[in-house]
Motif scaffolding. Structure first.
Motif, short mmCIF file in Angstrom:
data_model
loop_
_atom_site.label_atom_id
_atom_site.label_comp_id
_atom_site.label_asym_id
_atom_site.label_seq_id
_atom_site.Cartn_x
_atom_site.Cartn_y
_atom_site.Cartn_z
N LYS A 20 0.86 -1.17 0.00
CA LYS A 20 0.00 0.00 0.00
C LYS A 20 0.90 1.23 0.00
CE LYS A 20 -3.41 2.26 2.86
NZ LYS A 20 -4.11 2.21 4.12
N SER A 21 0.97 1.90 -1.14
CA SER A 21 1.86 3.06 -1.26
C SER A 21 1.10 4.37 -1.13
CB SER A 21 2.60 3.01 -2.60
OG SER A 21 1.67 3.04 -3.66
N TRP A 22 -0.10 4.32 -0.59
CA TRP A 22 -0.91 5.52 -0.41
C TRP A 22 -1.54 5.50 0.97
CZ3 TRP A 22 -5.92 4.11 0.56
CH2 TRP A 22 -6.30 2.84 0.13
N THR A 23 -1.99 6.67 1.39
CA THR A 23 -2.68 6.75 2.68
C THR A 23 -4.12 7.18 2.43
OG1 THR A 23 -2.18 9.08 3.05
CG2 THR A 23 -0.55 7.47 3.84
N GLY A 24 -4.95 6.93 3.38
CA GLY A 24 -6.35 7.33 3.27
C GLY A 24 -6.48 8.83 3.12
N ALA A 25 -5.64 9.58 3.81
CA ALA A 25 -5.69 11.05 3.73
C ALA A 25 -5.34 11.53 2.32
CB ALA A 25 -4.74 11.66 4.75
N GLN A 26 -4.34 10.91 1.70
CA GLN A 26 -3.97 11.28 0.33
C GLN A 26 -5.13 11.00 -0.63
OE1 GLN A 26 -0.50 8.82 -0.05
NE2 GLN A 26 0.90 10.55 0.13
N ALA A 27 -5.73 9.84 -0.49
CA ALA A 27 -6.85 9.48 -1.36
C ALA A 27 -8.01 10.45 -1.16
CB ALA A 27 -7.29 8.05 -1.09
#
Length: 94
Positions: A20-27
């Motif tokens: 998982k190279s992303w965070t919920g906040a970024q999305a």
């Protein structure tokens, strides 16, 4: 398909192959930005559709095609279809 190599490679640790190279906040930030962009453009698009429909209605009226012109009038089938292409959840704006 017959030439597809179906051999299983062993001896290689692939447990972290998908990470998982992303965070919920970024999305959430990206989705929020997309919503703002879309929301800003929708009134302009609605106006363009209305302006185009008025032009088509006037052209057809001048050509002596009142039934076709009525399809481009407010509530006419062509104008309604054009607004519906914008998106089903958005009301027609003029």
């Amino acid at each position: 398909m017959a030439g597809l190599n179906r051999d299983v490679v062993t001896g290689k640790d692939t447990t972290a192959a998908l990470d998982k190279s992303w965070t919920g906040a970024q999305a959430l930030d990206k989705v929020g930005a997309q919503i703002q962009i879309t929301s800003a453009g929708m009134p302009r698009l609605a106006k363009e559709i209305g302006d185009y429909a008025k032009i088509k209605q006037a052209e057809l009226t001048l050509q002596g095609k009142p039934e076709e012109a009525d399809r481009w009038a407010e509530g006419g089938i062509y104008r309604v279809a054009a607004y519906r292409q914008r998106g089903p959840d958005r009301p027609a704006l003029n």
